[in-house]
Motif scaffolding. Structure first.
Motif, short mmCIF file in Angstrom:
data_model
loop_
_atom_site.label_atom_id
_atom_site.label_comp_id
_atom_site.label_asym_id
_atom_site.label_seq_id
_atom_site.Cartn_x
_atom_site.Cartn_y
_atom_site.Cartn_z
N PHE A 1 19.29 -9.12 -9.30
CA PHE A 1 19.50 -8.24 -10.46
C PHE A 1 18.54 -7.06 -10.40
CE2 PHE A 1 18.71 -6.83 -14.80
CZ PHE A 1 20.01 -6.64 -15.27
N SER A 2 17.28 -7.34 -10.11
CA SER A 2 16.28 -6.27 -10.02
C SER A 2 16.62 -5.31 -8.87
CB SER A 2 14.90 -6.89 -9.80
OG SER A 2 13.91 -5.90 -9.72
N GLY A 3 17.07 -5.87 -7.74
CA GLY A 3 17.48 -5.02 -6.62
C GLY A 3 18.67 -4.16 -6.98
N GLY A 4 19.62 -4.73 -7.73
CA GLY A 4 20.76 -3.95 -8.19
C GLY A 4 20.35 -2.82 -9.11
N MET A 5 19.36 -3.09 -9.98
CA MET A 5 18.88 -2.05 -10.90
C MET A 5 18.28 -0.86 -10.14
SD MET A 5 17.12 -3.83 -14.24
CE MET A 5 16.73 -2.21 -14.91
N ASP A 6 17.68 -1.13 -9.00
CA ASP A 6 17.04 -0.06 -8.22
C ASP A 6 18.02 0.64 -7.27
OD1 ASP A 6 14.63 -0.57 -9.41
OD2 ASP A 6 13.93 -1.93 -7.85
N THR A 7 19.26 0.20 -7.23
CA THR A 7 20.26 0.79 -6.34
C THR A 7 21.01 1.90 -7.07
OG1 THR A 7 20.57 -1.34 -5.21
CG2 THR A 7 22.28 0.34 -4.89
N ARG A 8 20.95 3.09 -6.55
CA ARG A 8 21.59 4.25 -7.18
C ARG A 8 22.97 4.50 -6.57
NH1 ARG A 8 19.11 3.09 -10.52
NH2 ARG A 8 17.09 3.80 -11.29
N TYR A 9 23.94 4.76 -7.45
CA TYR A 9 25.29 5.04 -6.98
C TYR A 9 25.31 6.19 -5.97
CZ TYR A 9 27.16 2.19 -10.83
OH TYR A 9 27.47 1.17 -11.69
N ALA A 10 24.55 7.23 -6.30
CA ALA A 10 24.54 8.41 -5.42
C ALA A 10 24.03 8.07 -4.03
CB ALA A 10 23.67 9.51 -6.04
N ASP A 11 23.13 7.10 -3.93
CA ASP A 11 22.57 6.71 -2.63
C ASP A 11 23.56 5.87 -1.82
OD1 ASP A 11 20.23 8.02 -3.22
OD2 ASP A 11 19.24 6.23 -4.03
N LYS B 1 26.93 5.57 -2.30
CA LYS B 1 28.30 6.08 -2.17
C LYS B 1 28.64 6.49 -0.74
CE LYS B 1 31.63 9.21 -4.31
NZ LYS B 1 31.83 10.29 -5.32
N PRO B 2 27.75 7.22 -0.04
CA PRO B 2 28.09 7.62 1.35
C PRO B 2 28.14 6.45 2.33
CG PRO B 2 26.31 8.99 0.44
CD PRO B 2 26.47 7.81 -0.46
N VAL B 3 27.52 5.31 1.96
CA VAL B 3 27.44 4.18 2.91
C VAL B 3 28.12 2.93 2.35
CG1 VAL B 3 25.35 5.02 4.02
CG2 VAL B 3 25.15 3.56 1.99
N LEU B 4 28.97 3.10 1.34
CA LEU B 4 29.60 1.96 0.68
C LEU B 4 30.47 1.15 1.65
CD1 LEU B 4 29.82 0.58 -2.06
CD2 LEU B 4 31.82 1.99 -2.55
N ASN C 1 20.65 7.74 5.45
CA ASN C 1 20.91 6.81 4.34
C ASN C 1 20.80 5.35 4.77
OD1 ASN C 1 21.42 8.56 2.14
ND2 ASN C 1 23.44 9.01 2.95
N LEU C 2 19.93 5.07 5.73
CA LEU C 2 19.81 3.70 6.24
C LEU C 2 19.23 2.74 5.21
CD1 LEU C 2 18.62 4.20 9.93
CD2 LEU C 2 20.88 3.56 9.09
N ARG C 3 18.28 3.23 4.42
CA ARG C 3 17.65 2.32 3.44
C ARG C 3 18.66 1.83 2.41
NH1 ARG C 3 12.02 3.00 -0.03
NH2 ARG C 3 12.74 1.89 -1.85
N PRO C 4 19.42 2.70 1.73
CA PRO C 4 20.42 2.18 0.78
C PRO C 4 21.48 1.30 1.45
CG PRO C 4 20.66 4.55 1.03
CD PRO C 4 19.36 4.17 1.67
N MET C 5 21.83 1.60 2.71
CA MET C 5 22.81 0.78 3.41
C MET C 5 22.27 -0.63 3.63
SD MET C 5 24.46 1.19 7.23
CE MET C 5 24.68 2.96 7.08
N LEU C 6 21.01 -0.72 4.06
CA LEU C 6 20.40 -2.03 4.31
C LEU C 6 20.21 -2.81 3.01
CD1 LEU C 6 17.76 -0.86 6.93
CD2 LEU C 6 19.64 -2.45 7.37
N GLU C 7 19.82 -2.12 1.94
CA GLU C 7 19.63 -2.80 0.66
C GLU C 7 20.96 -3.24 0.08
OE1 GLU C 7 17.27 -0.29 -1.84
OE2 GLU C 7 15.41 -0.83 -0.84
N LEU C 8 22.00 -2.41 0.25
CA LEU C 8 23.33 -2.79 -0.22
C LEU C 8 23.83 -4.02 0.54
CD1 LEU C 8 25.96 -2.32 -1.80
CD2 LEU C 8 26.66 -0.72 0.00
N GLU C 9 23.63 -4.01 1.86
CA GLU C 9 24.07 -5.16 2.66
C GLU C 9 23.34 -6.43 2.26
OE1 GLU C 9 23.88 -6.98 7.18
OE2 GLU C 9 22.67 -5.26 6.62
#
Length: 480
Positions: A71-81, A83-86, A155-163
């Motif tokens: 949940f905390s990780g989701g809160m720190d995930t920004r849509y704008a970050d 979106k390009p790596v969804l 955008n590697l960081r948001p991709m890795l966090e999303l994964e």
């Protein structure tokens, strides 16, 4: 003697020791979470003698901890970050997990039947062992990327966090289905697995989205007597989201991650208090979870499987994970091979595989204790080899970027409702060439100097105050 006072004392000593050791370990680039595991092992049955052997209790603690972490990780995930790596993130968290499971499971089966390895596992049990380790660990990835303040290209960081935040459901589902197949002796039915996966993802996504929206509405509308109650209210909704999703056979881990994303990307009352509370709680439960898992293992039992586990771990790091990453990212021509290599290297194993490895133990799958020890050994291997070299690998592949500055040096924040942002500016001789007073400076319209910092002194500004080079100005301006 086991008393409430002794449990409180020993637990406090464990946490106290972990935090002190983590401070030293950080200087040498040792992942903090690895140190928490090692502290647990040092105090456990083969160390100072604390006896803890309840896989069900460890699983319960892990469930609570992962709910908060995701949940905390989701809160720190920004849509704008993201979106390009969804698309890339979703492929890695689904197809990537499946490919890793298949490749690793077949390799384990090969070791078991065609080499002198001291394990004898059927194909189904080999796949089960692989499934428990098939997802990257959200706690480890979030902790390492954020504690090292790693900023990456493409955008590697948001991709890795999303994964890492979204791939646990796939690994969890594969683990549960394989346990059911092995326990019942039924055949491996692909249609049943696909149906279960669909239900897990459907209910997890829908309930997570619905509760995220409800949480935002409730926190913004309800009037409580104390602002400290708002994050506690939100925490209760996190656990409700997880348990309700699990009751209807959906995936609770996916639900809380999506709920966190909804909350994190909306306007939220008392956000600062909520973020502070959730960050502290996340660290506390990470410590408790890794300590518990460290206490659960008997290190001497890992000696018998160390060579086999080492071979499996090396195979996962050098073959299974890279193959799954390159295969999933094949359609995306914009991602360089260096980026793919780095994504492969961040396939960290951590608490999640160990927690998933408790499910076969509780289900009394034959040889489950051996499976647990193999998973634990591979987790230690991954956190040591990959966890200690992530920042070096980023620099070697030339994927690192200058660290982004967060907040301002004054430590001042504004409520989200105020449509402005704060910046701090350090004055230079050139800036003062037209005059050394605020009244002499060409300050843009809509900009207000709120505070001046000179060394350790704070000065309330007025138009006539003399400014010096090196002074820092806290500036509030309208958002464009």
């Amino acid at each position: 003697m086991i008393t409430a006072e002794n449990i409180l004392l020993v637990g406090s000593i464990l946490i106290f020791t972990s935090i002190l050791i983590s401070k030293t370990g950080y200087r040498f680039g040792i992942p903090t979470l690895l140190l928490f595991l090692l502290v647990g092992m040092a105090f456990g049955s083969d160390g100072l003698g604390i006896q803890f052997n309840s896989a069900s209790d460890a699983q319960f603690i892990g469930m609570m901890a992962l709910s908060i972490i995701l949940f905390s990780g989701g809160m720190d995930t920004r849509y704008a970050d993201i979106k390009p790596v969804l698309k890339q993130g979703i492929l890695l968290s689904t197809v990537g997990v499946l490919v890793t499971t298949l490749l690793t499971g077949l390799f384990i089966f090969f070791l078991s039947h065609y080499t002198h390895a001291n394990i004898e596992l059927t194909l189904m049990v080999s796949l089960l062992l692989a499934a428990t380790m098939s997802s990257t660990d959200s706690a480890s990835v979030f902790s390492l990327l954020r504690s090292q303040r790693m900023n990456l290209k493409y955008n590697l960081r948001p991709m890795l966090e999303l994964e890492s935040g979204s791939n646990d459901p796939m690994a969890y589902m594969l683990t549960i289905v394989l346990i059911q197949v092995i326990g019942s002796g039924s055949n491996f039915d692909v249609t049943v697995i696909l149906k279960d996966l669909f239900i897990q993802f459907l209910f997890g996504g829908v309930i997570g989205y619905a509760f995220g929206k409800f949480a935002v509405w409730l926190v913004n509308k309800i009037e409580l007597s104390n602002s400290a109650l708002y994050p506690i209210l939100l925490l209760s909704l996190v656990f409700i989201t997880f348990t309700l999703t699990d009751l209807v056979k959906g995936n609770g881990y996916l639900a809380v991650y999506i709920a966190g994303m909804i909350v994190g990307n909306a306007r939220l009352a008392y956000r600062k208090e909520t973020n502070t509370f959730m960050n502290g709680l996340t660290w506390l439960f990470q410590i408790i979870m890794f300590l518990t898992l460290g206490l659960l293992v008997n290190p001497h039992e890992m000696l018998d499987i160390s060579v086999t586990a080492l071979l499996i771990g090396v195979f996962m790091i050098l073959i299974a994970r890279p193959v799954s990453v390159f295969l999933c990212l094949l359609p995306f021509k914009g991602i360089t091979n260096k980026a793919r290599v780095f994504i492969s290297w961040v396939g960290l194993r951590g608490a999640v595989p160990i927690i998933f490895a408790t499910y076969p133990v509780i289900a009394q799958i034959p040889g489950s204790n051996q499976l647990f020890n193999i998973v634990f050994f591979i987790t230690l291997l991954s956190l040591t080899i990959q966890g200690m070299t992530i920042s070096k690998m980023a620099r070697w592949l030339k994927l690192d970027l200058p660290e982004e500055k967060e907040g301002n040096e004054f430590g001042v924040e504004l409520p989200e409702e105020i449509d402005t942002h704060l910046d701090d500016i350090t004055l230079t001789e050139d800036m003062l060439s037209t005059g050394n007073r605020l009244a002499d400076m060409n300050i843009p319209k809509g900009t207000l100097v709120m505070l001046i910092k000179r060394g350790n002194e704070f000065i309330i500004p007025n138009g006539q105050i003399e400014l010096h080079a090196g002074d820092k100005l806290l500036v509030m301006s309208e958002k464009k």
